[in-house]
Each structure stands twice: as structure tokens, then as C-alpha cells.
Scaffold this motif. Structure first.
Motif, mmCIF file in Angstrom:
data_model
loop_
_atom_site.group_PDB
_atom_site.id
_atom_site.type_symbol
_atom_site.label_atom_id
_atom_site.label_comp_id
_atom_site.label_asym_id
_atom_site.label_seq_id
_atom_site.Cartn_x
_atom_site.Cartn_y
_atom_site.Cartn_z
ATOM 1 N N HIS A 146 27.926 74.373 5.790
ATOM 2 C CA HIS A 146 29.071 73.727 6.429
ATOM 3 C C HIS A 146 28.726 72.371 7.045
ATOM 4 O O HIS A 146 29.345 71.966 8.030
ATOM 5 N N ASN A 147 27.773 71.689 6.463
ATOM 6 C CA ASN A 147 27.466 70.315 6.868
ATOM 7 C C ASN A 147 28.010 69.346 5.832
ATOM 8 O O ASN A 147 28.458 69.752 4.774
ATOM 9 N N GLY A 148 27.946 68.042 6.157
ATOM 10 C CA GLY A 148 28.377 67.046 5.192
ATOM 11 C C GLY A 148 29.322 66.022 5.781
ATOM 12 O O GLY A 148 29.544 65.976 6.992
ATOM 13 N N THR A 149 29.896 65.208 4.914
ATOM 14 C CA THR A 149 30.813 64.152 5.320
ATOM 15 C C THR A 149 31.717 63.785 4.150
ATOM 16 O O THR A 149 31.274 63.831 2.987
ATOM 17 N N PRO A 150 32.976 63.407 4.421
ATOM 18 C CA PRO A 150 33.870 62.957 3.348
ATOM 19 C C PRO A 150 33.412 61.669 2.670
ATOM 20 O O PRO A 150 33.993 61.263 1.659
ATOM 21 N N MET A 151 32.372 61.037 3.190
ATOM 22 C CA MET A 151 31.888 59.802 2.585
ATOM 23 C C MET A 151 31.082 60.048 1.311
ATOM 24 O O MET A 151 30.931 59.147 0.484
ATOM 25 N N PHE A 152 30.573 61.248 1.133
ATOM 26 C CA PHE A 152 29.773 61.533 -0.062
ATOM 27 C C PHE A 152 30.493 61.185 -1.360
ATOM 28 O O PHE A 152 29.938 60.470 -2.206
ATOM 29 N N PRO A 153 31.714 61.679 -1.582
ATOM 30 C CA PRO A 153 32.379 61.377 -2.860
ATOM 31 C C PRO A 153 32.861 59.933 -2.994
ATOM 32 O O PRO A 153 33.377 59.552 -4.043
ATOM 33 N N LYS A 154 32.688 59.127 -1.957
ATOM 34 C CA LYS A 154 33.114 57.732 -1.998
ATOM 35 C C LYS A 154 32.013 56.793 -2.507
ATOM 36 O O LYS A 154 32.236 55.590 -2.616
ATOM 37 N N ILE A 155 30.833 57.344 -2.768
ATOM 38 C CA ILE A 155 29.767 56.505 -3.330
ATOM 39 C C ILE A 155 29.320 57.095 -4.666
ATOM 40 O O ILE A 155 29.230 58.310 -4.823
ATOM 41 N N THR A 156 29.078 56.233 -5.631
ATOM 42 C CA THR A 156 28.639 56.675 -6.944
ATOM 43 C C THR A 156 27.216 57.215 -6.882
ATOM 44 O O THR A 156 26.332 56.592 -6.287
ATOM 45 N N GLN A 206 27.279 50.766 3.676
ATOM 46 C CA GLN A 206 26.291 51.115 4.689
ATOM 47 C C GLN A 206 25.857 52.572 4.535
ATOM 48 O O GLN A 206 24.681 52.910 4.747
ATOM 49 N N PHE A 207 26.788 53.424 4.154
ATOM 50 C CA PHE A 207 26.456 54.829 3.948
ATOM 51 C C PHE A 207 25.503 54.979 2.759
ATOM 52 O O PHE A 207 24.548 55.754 2.807
ATOM 53 N N TYR A 208 25.766 54.214 1.710
ATOM 54 C CA TYR A 208 24.951 54.255 0.489
ATOM 55 C C TYR A 208 23.484 53.992 0.793
ATOM 56 O O TYR A 208 22.597 54.729 0.340
ATOM 57 N N THR A 209 23.236 52.939 1.561
ATOM 58 C CA THR A 209 21.850 52.611 1.903
ATOM 59 C C THR A 209 21.331 53.465 3.059
ATOM 60 O O THR A 209 20.159 53.837 3.091
ATOM 61 N N GLY A 210 22.235 53.779 3.987
ATOM 62 C CA GLY A 210 21.835 54.585 5.141
ATOM 63 C C GLY A 210 21.366 55.968 4.747
ATOM 64 O O GLY A 210 20.477 56.547 5.385
ATOM 65 N N LEU A 211 21.946 56.515 3.680
ATOM 66 C CA LEU A 211 21.535 57.837 3.213
ATOM 67 C C LEU A 211 20.079 57.818 2.753
ATOM 68 O O LEU A 211 19.312 58.742 3.041
ATOM 69 N N LEU A 212 19.689 56.760 2.055
ATOM 70 C CA LEU A 212 18.287 56.635 1.645
ATOM 71 C C LEU A 212 17.368 56.560 2.859
ATOM 72 O O LEU A 212 16.316 57.214 2.902
ATOM 73 N N ASP A 213 17.765 55.770 3.846
ATOM 74 C CA ASP A 213 16.960 55.645 5.061
ATOM 75 C C ASP A 213 16.802 56.996 5.760
ATOM 76 O O ASP A 213 15.711 57.349 6.228
ATOM 77 N N LYS A 214 17.910 57.730 5.813
ATOM 78 C CA LYS A 214 17.871 59.016 6.527
ATOM 79 C C LYS A 214 17.066 60.057 5.778
ATOM 80 O O LYS A 214 16.364 60.870 6.396
#
Length: 266
Positions: A179-189, A240-248
Motif C-alpha cells: 500500500h505504498n506508492g504515488t500517482p506520479m508513477f504512471p506519469k513518467i515513461t 523532477q520525479f523522474y530524476t528524483g526517483l533515481l536519486d532516492k
């Protein structure tokens, strides 16, 4: 939940062979590097006996099927099976075209997959459940998602990892809902493709008998990383999410996973 395999990935730096789509190849390679694994993105059929022999896992993604890539996938998968290394399938948009249906059927017939990672629409097709899909998107349906995931695991004797608003993992007997996650996932290829790639890393450092727990930890780690990144962003800051995910993925700790993980077993 426990976090055990994240540290092992960073200690062992497993080599993950990806035959993936051109849209996501760069992102998958960088995501694996960030996590602590090492990617190799070989697709030439001439290498499909040599590359699995030096790899610790193989990830097959059918997102953009071209030329001899299908033959390469089959040869690499058969080689990986002979060598005993885990093989992950991402059946991108399997229900979208007759060609994709035929190719996935061929892959499933000739390769034993340790894990299958996809969305609800892809899993519904694999389970033979009625579902409305739109291209490679998850689509809509009324069937029970936990049941669909379990059916895929049972039908193909694999670990099924279904991504969505709630992720579901099953080994055919056990079912875990994440039950974790974010609606931003499907917004990036490439977000789903990257999850499939890093699942290869988690499986690579796990014993076959514990693939279920490795899959739960993998999907949770990924969802938590995205969730934590999204908290500091506006809902439209997809770049920012696209690159931030790699950083995280590079900095996320076992403690963060254990503290933030929301996993239920049903």
C-alpha cells in the motif's frame, strides 16, 4: 516488513542482463546502477549464450519488439534456464495486439520465468479474465485483483508482481498487498519497466525458495522510494520525479523501507 535483500544488492553488485524496450533502456540501466546493481543491455542474438553466462539474472521486456529481438529473447531465456539464473518477464501491452499475444505465448511456452511483473490489464489477459485495456495502460475491469495475481502465479508457476494503486505479489499460495506508492508513477515513461529491471536485481541475490519475499521487498522498496520523492514535489513536477526517483533509489535505506512499508498478507 523486513528489508534484507537491498543490502545484499549493494554488497554483491549483481550483473543484470536486460533485453528491454528502446523507450526505457537508459532509465532502466541508470536505475539499476543507482540501486547498486550493474546493467548490461545486450540484445544481439550472437551474444545470447555468452551474456547470460556472466549475468546473475535476465529481464525480458517486450515493450518495443523489433527484428531478431524475439529470437534473442528466446535464446537468452533458454540459456538462463539451463544456467539456473532467474528470469523476469515484463509482458508490456500483451493484450494490445495479436502480435504481442503470440510473442508472449511463445516466451511462456519455452522459458520458465521466475517472476512476471506487469499491470492489471496485462495480468488479466494472462489469467484469461475479461478486461478493457487501452494500449499499454492498465485499463479497467471488475475482477478481483488479488485473485488475478494469484491465478497468474499458479498458471505459470512463477512469482506474480502486479503493479497498480495497490501492488499485489503472489506465489500462487500466498498473497501480499502493498500500500505504498504515488500517482506520479504512471506519469513518467519507463517506471514499470524500471521496476521489472530492479526485480531482476532482487531475485539475483535471493535463494529460489525466497523469491516471494524478495519480490515483496523489491516492490515495496520501489514504491516507498517514489512515495518519499513525491512528498516534496508539486503534483505536476514529473520531470523532477523522474530524476528524483533515481536519486532516492541510490540513497534509500533498509530502515526507511522497514519503517514506511505497508504490507498486508491475505
Amino acid at each position: 516488513m523486513r528489508s534484507y535483500y537491498l543490502a545484499k544488492i549493494r554488497e554483491q553488485n549483481p550483473l543484470i542482463h536486460n533485453i528491454t524496450n528502446i523507450v526505457a533502456a537508459n532509465y532502466c540501466a541508470n536505475g539499476l546502477l543507482a540501486l547498486g546493481a550493474s546493467p548490461i543491455m545486450a540484445v544481439a542474438i550472437e551474444e545470447m549464450e555468452d551474456v547470460p553466462a556472466i549475468s546473475q539474472a535476465l529481464v525480458i521486456n517486450i515493450g518495443t519488439l523489433v527484428g531478431k529481438e524475439i529470437e534473442a529473447m528466446l535464446l537468452a531465456g533458454k540459456t538462463a534456464n539451463k544456467l539456473g539464473i532467474p528470469v523476469i518477464l515484463d509482458p508490456v501491452g500483451v493484450a494490445a495486439t495479436q502480435y504481442r499475444k503470440r510473442i508472449v505465448a511463445q516466451l511462456l511456452e519455452h522459458i520458465q520465468f521466475s517472476g512476471i511483473r506487469g499491470n492489471a490489464g496485462e495480468f488479466a489477459y494472462l489469467a484469461g479474465v475479461d478486461w478493457k485495456v487501452k494500449g499499454v495502460d492498465a485499463g479497467k475491469g471488475e475482477a478481483n485483483l488479488n485473485s488475478i495475481c494469484q491465478q497468474v502465479a499458479q498458471k505459470y508457476q512463477t512469482i506474480a508482481m502486479m503493479s497498480g494503486e495497490v501492488d499485489v505479489v503472489s506465489d500462487g499460495n500466498r498473497i501480499a498487498t502493498l500500500h505504498n506508492g504515488t500517482p506520479m508513477f504512471p506519469k513518467i515513461t519507463g517506471s514499470g519497466c524500471l521496476l521489472s529491471a530492479i526485480s531482476g536485481a532482487f531475485f539475483a541475490v535471493a535463494d529460489k525458495s525466497d523469491y516471494f519475499n524478495a519480490a515483496v521487498e523489491c516492490c515495496s522498496t520501489y514504491a516507498i522510494a517514489g512515495e518519499l520523492v513525491a512528498k516534496s514535489l508539486k503534483e505536476t513536477q514529473y520531470g523532477q520525479f523522474y530524476t528524483g526517483l533515481l536519486d532516492k533509489l541510490a540513497e534509500i535505506s533498509a530502515q526507511e523501507v522497514e519503517q514506511n512499508g505497508r504490507v498486508n498478507y491475505v
